[in-house]
Design a protein around this motif. Structure first.
Motif, PDB file in Angstrom:
ATOM      1  N   ASN A 199      33.950  30.370  46.619  1.00  0.00           N
ATOM      2  CA  ASN A 199      33.803  31.516  47.490  1.00  0.00           C
ATOM      3  C   ASN A 199      35.190  32.100  47.754  1.00  0.00           C
ATOM      4  O   ASN A 199      36.122  31.842  46.980  1.00  0.00           O
ATOM      5  N   LYS A 200      35.331  32.864  48.800  1.00  0.00           N
ATOM      6  CA  LYS A 200      36.643  33.417  49.117  1.00  0.00           C
ATOM      7  C   LYS A 200      37.048  33.011  50.519  1.00  0.00           C
ATOM      8  O   LYS A 200      37.557  33.821  51.295  1.00  0.00           O
ATOM      9  N   LEU A 201      36.790  31.771  50.842  1.00  0.00           N
ATOM     10  CA  LEU A 201      37.086  31.302  52.186  1.00  0.00           C
ATOM     11  C   LEU A 201      38.595  31.231  52.395  1.00  0.00           C
ATOM     12  O   LEU A 201      39.343  30.868  51.485  1.00  0.00           O
ATOM     13  N   PHE A 244      25.872  36.372  48.096  1.00  0.00           N
ATOM     14  CA  PHE A 244      26.032  36.515  49.535  1.00  0.00           C
ATOM     15  C   PHE A 244      27.490  36.808  49.867  1.00  0.00           C
ATOM     16  O   PHE A 244      28.400  36.233  49.268  1.00  0.00           O
ATOM     17  N   SER A 245      27.687  37.678  50.841  1.00  0.00           N
ATOM     18  CA  SER A 245      29.055  37.981  51.267  1.00  0.00           C
ATOM     19  C   SER A 245      29.134  37.867  52.787  1.00  0.00           C
ATOM     20  O   SER A 245      28.177  37.478  53.455  1.00  0.00           O
ATOM     21  N   GLY A 246      30.270  38.194  53.315  1.00  0.00           N
ATOM     22  CA  GLY A 246      30.451  38.043  54.758  1.00  0.00           C
ATOM     23  C   GLY A 246      30.811  36.602  55.083  1.00  0.00           C
ATOM     24  O   GLY A 246      31.137  35.812  54.200  1.00  0.00           O
ATOM     25  N   ASN A 281      29.223  31.979  45.783  1.00  0.00           N
ATOM     26  CA  ASN A 281      28.878  33.252  46.409  1.00  0.00           C
ATOM     27  C   ASN A 281      30.163  34.041  46.649  1.00  0.00           C
ATOM     28  O   ASN A 281      31.196  33.754  46.033  1.00  0.00           O
ATOM     29  N   ASN A 282      30.127  34.978  47.530  1.00  0.00           N
ATOM     30  CA  ASN A 282      31.286  35.825  47.810  1.00  0.00           C
ATOM     31  C   ASN A 282      31.589  35.717  49.312  1.00  0.00           C
ATOM     32  O   ASN A 282      31.869  36.699  49.964  1.00  0.00           O
ATOM     33  N   LEU A 283      31.458  34.504  49.834  1.00  0.00           N
ATOM     34  CA  LEU A 283      31.634  34.319  51.271  1.00  0.00           C
ATOM     35  C   LEU A 283      33.114  34.318  51.628  1.00  0.00           C
ATOM     36  O   LEU A 283      33.944  33.781  50.890  1.00  0.00           O
ATOM     37  N   SER A 284      33.412  34.895  52.770  1.00  0.00           N
ATOM     38  CA  SER A 284      34.814  34.992  53.171  1.00  0.00           C
ATOM     39  C   SER A 284      34.960  34.465  54.605  1.00  0.00           C
ATOM     40  O   SER A 284      34.007  33.986  55.208  1.00  0.00           O
ATOM     41  N   GLY A 285      36.154  34.576  55.128  1.00  0.00           N
ATOM     42  CA  GLY A 285      36.400  34.072  56.477  1.00  0.00           C
ATOM     43  C   GLY A 285      36.623  32.571  56.449  1.00  0.00           C
ATOM     44  O   GLY A 285      36.771  31.963  55.378  1.00  0.00           O
TER      45      GLY A 285
HETATM   46  C1  NAG Z   1      32.775  40.397  47.908  1.00  0.00           C
HETATM   47  O1  NAG Z   1      32.908  40.770  49.277  1.00  0.00           O
HETATM   48  C2  NAG Z   1      33.882  41.740  49.529  1.00  0.00           C
HETATM   49  C3  NAG Z   1      33.901  41.937  51.006  1.00  0.00           C
HETATM   50  O2  NAG Z   1      34.011  40.729  51.664  1.00  0.00           O
HETATM   51  C4  NAG Z   1      33.525  43.018  48.807  1.00  0.00           C
HETATM   52  O3  NAG Z   1      34.532  43.954  49.008  1.00  0.00           O
HETATM   53  C5  NAG Z   1      33.402  42.735  47.324  1.00  0.00           C
HETATM   54  O4  NAG Z   1      32.941  43.877  46.652  1.00  0.00           O
HETATM   55  C6  NAG Z   1      32.406  41.603  47.092  1.00  0.00           C
HETATM   56  N1  NAG Z   1      32.420  41.259  45.701  1.00  0.00           N
HETATM   57  C7  NAG Z   1      31.295  41.107  45.016  1.00  0.00           C
HETATM   58  C8  NAG Z   1      31.468  40.729  43.586  1.00  0.00           C
HETATM   59  O5  NAG Z   1      30.216  41.260  45.513  1.00  0.00           O
END
Ligand code: NAG
Ligand code: NAG
Ligand code: NAG
Ligand code: NAG
Ligand code: NAG
Ligand code: NAG
Ligand code: NAG
Ligand code: NAG
Ligand code: NAG
Ligand code: NAG
Length: 881
Positions: free
Chosen positions: A566-568, A520-522, A542-546
């Motif tokens: 994640n990438k918070l 999951f991202s965003g 996951n790949n959650l940010s913000g």
């Molecule tokens: C994680 O999310 C970012 C955008 O927030 C995206 O550019 C990146 O490709 C994603 N990485 C993975 C491993 O999905």
């Protein structure tokens, strides 16, 4: 369970009651005049009672024969029966009842008499034929005077707190007694001798504390129809003469500790409707003649150690509705012939045996089942086709049944009544269709190979468990329908991606959300804040940010927040301090910056606090004395039982090996285990300043990791007060000064790392600190003394040679014991299999401690495994190489 039992025993009683009622109702049509003295007696009895809800409001008028619960003889006008609706009554039981000389039926069940013993005067009501005092809050002994009630047909004293009933020793000679119910009391000792009760048809003694064996005399009650001794502590054999009870209809000996085999004579009980021997320690075969029980409707033999084959004669039980042989050691094939005449079967439970379910793909069973449990049987490799014919199934459990097949399309629509579907731990593949019109309430498809998108959930679903599959794509479909009842949604360990949808406001009953170990991202959606009942939130890996959404502060019930890996970004929000129920908070492995806010001081219930691997800077707040759970040495059981269920099992997470707990044993034991884990991890940040003094208050802490920061100053002198510590890592800081001598007092310490600091001075002498590998002290230029090279000032003293000698002896000791490296190695290997790493590590060194601290766990054989430390261990392992 208990209420189940009560309802189970009722039918026969009810029959009696109904008959009596018919008599009364016809009686009250005629105008009968009440006898004045009896009216007085009744009023006096009423005066003893507190009637908050007006149950006895009709007890005013002159005509007492019309009062609620009172019945008079048509012929004489005497009160013959008193049956009160006692649920809302309490008070005293007055002896004015003795004035009712013609009373034959007395039922005061459910009136709360406040814990007194049963009054003796009742023994003088000789004319009584039926005495029912169930659930009356009576305690202590059954008065021997009841033995004077020689006309008694039924005696029901169930569900009180009676502790002794010496029926036999007090000359109880209730020869006309037909029904004796002493169920659900606290009677102990051996079973009462009921030989003299020659008219007995029903004997209900379940739910007491009876011990010893079942006496052979029980076989001498020729009229006995119901024998219920379940839920006691009986041992020994099932009496061999049980077959003499030729009128027996109900035989329930479940939940005892009976041994030996099931006697062959059971085959003689041709009138038997229910046979329940489950939850005992019975061995041997299922009697081959079981097929002779031609009336049998319910057969429970589960949770024993029965072995051998399932006898073919079972297929002759043409009245059978429930067949439960689960959790035994039965083996061999189960085929069509086993079911040949079972056309009334509704429940089939063969789970947890070594049975191979071997029926032809075209089998058309004679029955229409409602419950099917074949968990742990060998049903596969193909999905059993016969299930398609079962159109009334509401419960289907094929967990771990060796199915390696695509889920057939018909599965999802075979039964329009399917509410409970458990298919976990197979290798079932295929996609899951739109389930929005399915009636499923609880669905566990975890640990399979389902692929494709997450389906539309059943409209009434409460629990949806799909973790450990290969589901992919977005989960935006979750938003397409309203899920009023959804409370548990576990989607971890799939390949789901896209944003976490923002529609959680539509799910008012939500309790637990696990989206961990996906892609999951965003941002974390703000609508999660609408889930006011949310207890468990797992988004790690996951790949959650913000930033953490501000709205989350509304989820005041949150007990577990794991957003690690994640990438918070942003700072740790100050509102976190408002989450007073949080027990587990992991922000590990994100990109958070700023300082640790002082508001965390309000998290009194915190048990696991993990901010490691971020960019946090500044000083650590000095308020750790506020964490009342961590400061207590008590192994609290504060964690909710659902907690355990929510963690993925068997899950070594490839993204992020944290928060993967392996559970063994049952739910009730989870609480106990997790209560033991108390951890603070701030490692790999840029924290500065000194170690706060209040750290020493954390007397119950198991693991402290402050490594890889920029901490300065001394190690707090009273660090030894953290006496439950298994693991202490302060490495890679700039700590200076001496190692406090109190550190040597932490006898539980299994893992220590003080390397790469500016520590100096002599390592204080204790077997504890010397037993660690020298590498744990490495990179501190000023440290000396065992296990490091000896200190300069020591060499000038005369004792030098002897201390050197000691050191050599110590080295020998070390070689005889485990070196640090071996210890870590063994811990890791063990850890993956059984236990909490630190505990295991220290076990090897400190057996006595293990016995004291983990006694109960050891006995139960249940362990939990926390991967949290594995990175630490791995790095040590490498360094040692
Ligand atoms: C994680 O999310 C970012 C955008 O927030 C995206 O550019 C990146 O490709 C994603 N990485 C993975 C491993 O999905
Ligand atoms: C029984 O009576 C005692 C004393 O009045 C009371 O404390 C207790 O709550 C009662 N128990 C039940 C189950 O009603
Ligand atoms: C009733 O039983 C008691 C004790 O068993 C006995 O002493 C008494 O004589 C009996 N008779 C009456 C009328 O109570
Ligand atoms: C049964 O007995 C055991 C010990 O003998 C006791 O701990 C337990 O509380 C008793 N159970 C009941 C229901 O009285
Ligand atoms: C059967 O029950 C026993 C006792 O409850 C339990 O220890 C055992 O694990 C169970 N067997 C299986 C296969 O579940
Ligand atoms: C499936 O059946 C097994 C064996 O009876 C049981 O242990 C398990 O709890 C069942 N699953 C569910 C979710 O009821
Ligand atoms: C799912 O099924 C429901 C009812 O059967 C239907 O109304 C809905 O349109 C379907 N949705 C999709 C995306 O197929
Ligand atoms: C959901 O529950 C409601 C109320 O219990 C019931 O009327 C409805 O039929 C159920 N829906 C499905 C798809 O089973
Ligand atoms: C400890 O917690 C209480 C409330 O839980 C709070 O009022 C107090 O300020 C905290 N103490 C410190 C030193 O922050
Ligand atoms: C710890 O346990 C003891 C005894 O079980 C109890 O008296 C004490 O209140 C508990 N302390 C805390 C902080 O829960």
């Amino acid at each position: 369970m208990v209420s189940d039992k009560i309802t189970a025993i009722k039918p026969l009683l009810v029959l009696v009651l109904v008959l009596l009622f018919c008599v009364f109702v016809s009686g009250s049509d005629a105008q009968v005049r009440c006898v004045e003295s009896e009216r007085e007696a009744l009023l006096s009895f009423k005066n003893g009672l507190v009637d908050d809800y007006g149950s006895l409001s009709s007890w005013r008028r002159d005509e007492c024969c019309e009062w609620h619960g009172v019945e008079c003889s048509i012929a004489t006008g005497h009160v013959v029966a008193l049956q009160l609706d006692g649920a809302n009554l309490r008070g005293k039981i007055g002896s004015s009842l003795l004035e009712l000389h013609h009373l034959t039926y007395l039922d005061l069940s459910w009136i709360d008499f406040g814990g007194i013993p049963i009054p003796r005067f009742i023994g003088s009501m000789k004319q009584l034929r039926h005495l029912h005092l169930s659930t009356c809050n009576f305690s202590r002994t059954v008065p021997p005077q009841l033995g004077n009630l020689t006309n008694l047909r039924s005696l029901d004293l169930s569900a009180n707190s009676l502790t002794s009933a010496s029926l036999s020793t007090h000359g109880f000679a209730l020869e006309s007694l037909e029904i004796l119910n002493l169920a659900y009391n606290q009677l102990d000792g051996s079973l009462p001798d009921v030989r003299a009760f020659s008219s007995l048809t029903e004997l209900h003694l379940w739910g007491n504390n009876f011990t010893g064996t079942i006496p052979l005399s029980i076989g001498h009650l020729p009229k006995l129809q119901v024998l219920d001794l379940s839920y006691n502590s009986l041992d020994g054999l099932v009496p061999l003469n049980i077959g003499h009870l030729s009128n027996l209809r109900v035989l329930d000996l479940s939940y005892n500790s009976l041994e030996g085999s099931v006697p062959q004579s059971i085959g003689q009980l041709s009138k038997l409707l229910l046979l329940d021997l489950s939850y005992n320690s019975l061995e041997g075969l299922v009697p081959l003649n079981i097929g002779q029980l031609s009336s049998l409707q319910v057969l429970h033999l589960s949770y024993n150690s029965l072995e051998g084959l399932v006898p073919l004669s079972i297929g002759q039980l043409s009245e059978l509705q429930v067949l439960d042989l689960s959790n035994n050691s039965l083996e061999g094939l189960v085929s069509e012939s086993h079911f040949i005449k079972l056309d009334r079967l509704k429940t089939l439970d063969l789970s947890f045996n070594s049975l191979i379910f071997d029926v032809s793909p075209s089998w058309s069973p004679p029955f229409q089942l409602e419950r099917i449990n074949l968990a742990g049987c060998s049903v596969g490799p193909y999905f059993p086709k016969w299930i398609r014919t079962q159109t009334s199934v509401s419960y289907l459990n094929l967990s771990g049944a060796g199915v390696r097949d695509e889920a057939p399309r018909w599965l999802w629509s075979a039964s329009s009544r399917l509410e409970y579907l458990y298919l976990s731990s197979n290798q079932i593949s295929g996609t899951i269709p739109n389930l929005s019109s399915a009636s499923i309430v609880y669905m566990d498809l975890s640990y399979n190979q389902f692929s494709g998108p997450v389906p539309l959930f059943p409209a009434n679903a409460t629990d949806v468990l799909l973790f450990g599959n290969m589901l992919s794509g977005s989960i935006s479909s979750v938003c397409e329908t309203r899920h009023d009842r959804l409370s548990v949604l576990l989607l971890s360990n799939n390949q789901l991606s896209g944003e976490v949808p923002n529609c959680w406001g539509k799910m008012p009953n939500f309790y637990s959300l696990n989206l961990a170990s996906n892609d999951f991202s965003g941002e974390i959606p703000s609508s999660l804040g609408a889930l006011h009942g949310l207890n468990l939130l797992q988004l790690h890996g996951n790949n959650l940010s913000g930033e953490l959404p501000h709205s989350l502060r509304h989820c005041r019930q949150l007990r577990l927040i794991d957003v690690g890996g994640n990438k918070l970004t942003g700072e740790i929000p100050t509102w976190i301090g408002q989450m007073r129920n949080v027990q587990f908070l992991s922000l590990r492995g994100n990109k958070l910056h700023g300082s640790i806010p002082h508001e965390i001081c309000n998290l009194a219930s915190i048990q696991v606090l993990d901010f490691s691997i971020n960019n946090l800077s500044s000083m650590i707040p000095d308020c750790f004395n506020n964490f009342t759970v961590i400061t207590s040495k008590n192994a609290t059981s504060i964690v909710p039982s659902l907690f355990g269920m929510v963690f993925d099992t068997n899950n070594v997470n490839k993204h992020y090996g944290y928060s993967s707990y392996e559970w063994k044993g049952r739910e009730s034991e989870y609480k106990k285990n997790l209560g033991l884990l108390k951890l603070v991890d701030f490692s790999s940040n840029r924290l500065s300043g000194s170690i706060p003094k209040s750290f020493s208050s954390m007397r119950g802490l198991n693991s402290l990791n402050l490594s890889k920061n920029s901490l300065t100053g001394y190690i707090i002198p009273d660090i030894g007060k953290m006496e439950m510590l298994d693991s202490l890592d302060l490495s890679h800081n700039q700590l200076s000064g001496k190692i406090p001598t109190s550190l040597a007092e932490i006898y539980t310490l299994g893992v220590l790392d003080l390397s790469d600091n500016n520590l100096s001075g002599k390592i204080s002498t204790s077997t504890q600190l010397q037993s660690f590998n020298p590498s744990v002290y490495a990179g501190n230029d000023g440290l000396c003394g065992d296990p490091l090279p000896k200190c300069p000032e020591d060499s000038s003293r005369p004792s030098t040679t002897s201390s050197g000698g000691n050191m050599n002896e110590k080295d020998d000791d070390d070689n005889n014991n485990f070196s640090f490296m071996q210890e870590v190695g063994v811990s890791m290997a063990f850890g993956f299999i059984v236990g909490f790493w630190g505990v295991v590590g220290s076990f090897i060194l400190k057996k006595s401690w293990r016995i004291a601290f983990f006694n109960s766990l050891d006995a139960a054989g249940d362990w939990f495994y926390v991967e949290i430390a594995v990175p630490v261990l791995v790095s040590k392992w490498r360094r040692n190489w």
